[in-house]
Design a protein around this motif. Structure first.
Motif, PDB file in Angstrom:
ATOM      1  N   LEU A 134     -23.938  -9.820   5.406  1.00  0.00           N
ATOM      2  CA  LEU A 134     -25.377  -9.544   5.420  1.00  0.00           C
ATOM      3  C   LEU A 134     -26.159 -10.728   5.971  1.00  0.00           C
ATOM      4  N   SER A 135     -27.374 -10.460   6.461  1.00  0.00           N
ATOM      5  CA  SER A 135     -28.260 -11.526   6.903  1.00  0.00           C
ATOM      6  C   SER A 135     -28.787 -12.262   5.669  1.00  0.00           C
ATOM      7  N   GLY A 136     -29.370 -13.439   5.892  1.00  0.00           N
ATOM      8  CA  GLY A 136     -29.884 -14.256   4.793  1.00  0.00           C
ATOM      9  C   GLY A 136     -30.900 -13.510   3.949  1.00  0.00           C
ATOM     10  N   GLY A 137     -31.810 -12.810   4.618  1.00  0.00           N
ATOM     11  CA  GLY A 137     -32.852 -12.087   3.899  1.00  0.00           C
ATOM     12  C   GLY A 137     -32.274 -10.961   3.049  1.00  0.00           C
ATOM     13  N   GLY A 163     -34.617 -23.074   2.684  1.00  0.00           N
ATOM     14  CA  GLY A 163     -33.982 -22.842   3.981  1.00  0.00           C
ATOM     15  C   GLY A 163     -34.370 -21.522   4.622  1.00  0.00           C
ATOM     16  N   VAL A 164     -35.348 -20.856   4.020  1.00  0.00           N
ATOM     17  CA  VAL A 164     -35.760 -19.548   4.520  1.00  0.00           C
ATOM     18  C   VAL A 164     -37.037 -19.731   5.354  1.00  0.00           C
ATOM     19  N   ASP A 165     -37.173 -18.961   6.429  1.00  0.00           N
ATOM     20  CA  ASP A 165     -38.341 -19.152   7.288  1.00  0.00           C
ATOM     21  C   ASP A 165     -39.619 -18.669   6.584  1.00  0.00           C
ATOM     22  N   PRO A 166     -40.783 -19.131   7.070  1.00  0.00           N
ATOM     23  CA  PRO A 166     -42.044 -18.851   6.371  1.00  0.00           C
ATOM     24  C   PRO A 166     -42.349 -17.365   6.188  1.00  0.00           C
ATOM     25  N   VAL A 167     -41.971 -16.535   7.132  1.00  0.00           N
ATOM     26  CA  VAL A 167     -42.263 -15.107   6.984  1.00  0.00           C
ATOM     27  C   VAL A 167     -41.414 -14.507   5.867  1.00  0.00           C
ATOM     28  N   ARG A 170     -42.639 -15.499   2.435  1.00  0.00           N
ATOM     29  CA  ARG A 170     -43.756 -14.692   1.969  1.00  0.00           C
ATOM     30  C   ARG A 170     -43.284 -13.343   1.453  1.00  0.00           C
ATOM     31  N   PRO A 191     -38.788 -26.125  -3.507  1.00  0.00           N
ATOM     32  CA  PRO A 191     -39.239 -27.407  -2.967  1.00  0.00           C
ATOM     33  C   PRO A 191     -40.512 -27.250  -2.132  1.00  0.00           C
ATOM     34  N   TYR A 192     -40.929 -25.992  -1.873  1.00  0.00           N
ATOM     35  CA  TYR A 192     -42.109 -25.770  -1.028  1.00  0.00           C
ATOM     36  C   TYR A 192     -43.374 -25.782  -1.872  1.00  0.00           C
TER      37      TYR A 192
ATOM     38  N   ASN B  42     -35.309 -17.068  10.597  1.00  0.00           N
ATOM     39  CA  ASN B  42     -33.861 -17.068  10.404  1.00  0.00           C
ATOM     40  C   ASN B  42     -33.285 -15.952  11.262  1.00  0.00           C
ATOM     41  N   ASP B 248     -30.971 -13.044   9.948  1.00  0.00           N
ATOM     42  CA  ASP B 248     -29.827 -13.830  10.442  1.00  0.00           C
ATOM     43  C   ASP B 248     -28.494 -13.233  10.040  1.00  0.00           C
TER      44      ASP B 248
END
Lengths: 303, 249
Positions: A134-137, A163-167, A170, A191-192, B42, B248
């Motif tokens: 599966l993808s990260g999301g 490590g996840v992108d901003p979109v 959210r 950490p964000y 990602n 990803d």
């Protein structure tokens, strides 16, 4: 209280690394509580103690009325835990993982499907795909489903968005929003700093210590130092000048502006504007509402 | 492809894995000495693109040169000319600070004398003289990252790839890290950096944003904000990447 933490300390490597230093916190039922701090702040150690996976050196903690040492079995059945590292079975499919986690907790996926329905519908088209493919999301969504499938009273999410992108970050928080009506207590670490706004209350954590606990608004309101925003086309060159400027107490880059604090806290807008114009007349200055990172860095430096 | 001012020159670069097109005809260049932000959601294809540009993965089609060398035929020369650091792979945890410096210095073929000088300079610049014999695993993340950046620069590369160098690092160290980036750029090293912190995108001279294998936007941060009528780079990113179709792999 849903979670009551009293004077917890923990160290590793025969006491040479102090991961947690006398940490106390109270988290209310149904609250979404964020623990915000960088890598190495002690967030994961605290989560592992609360989920009964690690014994603290000192102090005590109670989750939903159960002691983390004496009543560890009871806690394990009422907690959902999403560790920082993806910990599902890679070679089981989405559906098999969900069935497995439901059964381990003495229920079935079908009986509790309604609990995860909103997230599950996004996974369903791929339900026979192995989790490892599966993808990260998608992994993140599946991990959340698996943590929720036994209807936990408390949900522990350890850095779900690292490590996840901003979109996608959210989207993850939007997913948590939809759980609100279910009245689950959620303890989440990140950490964000910008994710503070998505929590009811937050604890700022650094180097094993809690620096502050409050709502985001409360933490900002409590910050009594006056900050100014300086904008320039040449951030780096201007920063170098600000760092050695006799009237400037601190200067920190924040994206397209620099946040500065004057040594004279009573300096007016006009004072600051003139001081800056004398240094470089291409700068623009404006008063500034502090951000959570301003507060965090200030508390960090005060340590 | 002979523009001397372009340290990276990419034309229609494409990489497929079976039926999947990870990087889909991207065309762009990076100027010498610039700080170039390489953003994307990602799974947008950033890692695949970076692997091709650093000589670790052969492209399927297109053209690209890095530091004057061809990504199809001169990958070993590329590897010698560049530095690379990421959060995931950086240093050997079970070697000391000094041993890591010596190891990587050796790998990059530094002569004994040069290595000796580089070693002392690096340690004093970082203020880590007292930690020289400590194991890397005992250092806080922020220190590790600063150390691995300095080590990635030990052979004075003309270009350095930084793959999410500040992930999880505290806000003060994160900014100190960017000071190091600025200093390196000022000394003429070109910086190619990825990050998920959108305030850091503002520190770049130019920024590209990849969506679904393509470069969806590329410009100075100020121009991108204007173009997308956005207050911040965060908003620019959101507007562009929201419509992404793939996650990803």
């Amino acid at each position: 209280m849903s979670i009551e933490i009293k004077n917890i300390s923990h160290s590793y490597s025969k006491g040479t690394i102090q991961a947690l230093k006398d940490v106390s916190l109270s988290i209310k039922p149904g609250e979404r509580f964020g623990i915000i701090g960088p890598d190495g702040a002690g967030k994961t150690s605290l989560f592992r103690i609360l989920t009964t996976l690690l014994l603290a050196d000192n102090g005590s903690a109670v989750v939903c009325g159960y002691d983390v040492v004496k009543d560890y079995k009871a806690i394990r059945s009422i907690c959902g835990y999403m560790p920082g590292k993806f910990s599902l079975y890679y070679d089981l499919s989405i559906q098999e993982n969900l069935n497995f986690f439901a059964r381990v907790f003495g229920t079935s996926f079908e009986a509790n499907r309604h609990l995860v329905e909103e997230i599950y519908v996004q996974l369903e088209p791929f339900k026979d795909r192995p989790a490892g493919k599966l993808s990260g999301g998608m992994k993140q969504k599946l991990a959340l489903c698996c943590a929720l499938i036994h209807e936990p009273k408390v949900l522990f999410l350890d850095e779900p968005t690292t490590g996840v992108d901003p979109v996608s970050r959210r989207e993850f928080w939007d997913m948590l929003d939809r759980l609100k009506s279910r009245n689950i207590t959620i303890l989440v670490s990140t950490p964000y700093m910008d994710e503070a706004s998505r929590c009811d209350r937050i604890a700022l954590m650094q180097d094993g210590k809690i620096l502050a606990v409050d709502s985001l608004e409360g933490i900002i309101a409590n910050y009594d130092k006056k900050l100014w925003s300086v904008k320039t086309q040449h951030t780096n060159a201007v920063l170098k000048k600000l760092k050695i400027h006799p009237e400037v107490a601190s200067s920190i880059p924040f994206g397209d502006s620099i946040h500065i604090r004057m040594k004279n806290q009573l300096a007016t807008f006009e004072d600051v504007r003139i001081t800056m114009a004398n240094m470089d007349d291409s700068l623009t200055v404006a008063p500034l509402v502090p951000e959570i990172e301003d507060v965090f860095m200030d508390l960090m430096s005060a340590q | 492809m002979n523009n001397n001012e372009h340290i990276i020159e990419v034309q229609d670069l494409t990489r497929t894995f079976g039926a999947f097109t990870a990087v889909d005809h991207i065309t762009f260049h990076v100027n010498k000495g610039e700080i170039f932000g390489f953003l994307g959601a990602n799974g947008a294809g950033k890692t695949t693109a970076m692997k091709m540009l650093s000589g670790l993965l052969l492209p399927t089609s297109g053209k690209a040169s890095v530091a004057g060398f061809d990504v199809f035929t001169q990958t070993e020369k590329i590897k010698k000319s560049i530095g690379y650091m990421s959060q995931k792979f950086s240093l050997y945890d079970d070697l000391s600070v000094l041993e890591n410096i010596e190891f990587f210095g050796g790998i990059y073929g530094l002569k004994k004398q040069d290595l000796h000088i580089a070693k002392d300079l690096l340690l004093s610049k970082l203020g880590m003289e007292d930690q020289a014999r400590s194991l890397v695993s005992s250092l806080p993340l922020g220190w590790k990252q600063k150390l691995s950046f300095s080590i990635a620069m030990i052979h004075k590369p003309v270009l350095i790839f930084l793959d999410e160098p500040t992930g999880g690092v505290d806000p003060i160290t994160r900014r100190q890290f960017w000071e190091m980036i600025y200093d390196a750029a000022q000394e003429g090293t070109t910086i190619f950096v990825t990050t998920h912190y959108m305030d850091e995108a503002e520190y770049c001279d130019r920024v590209s944003i990849m969506v679904d294998g393509k470069i969806a936007a590329l410009d100075k941060p100020a121009n991108l904000k204007e173009q997308f009528e956005a207050e911040s780079m965060d908003e620019v990113f959101y507007k562009l990447a929201r419509g992404a179709k793939r996650g990803d792999g």
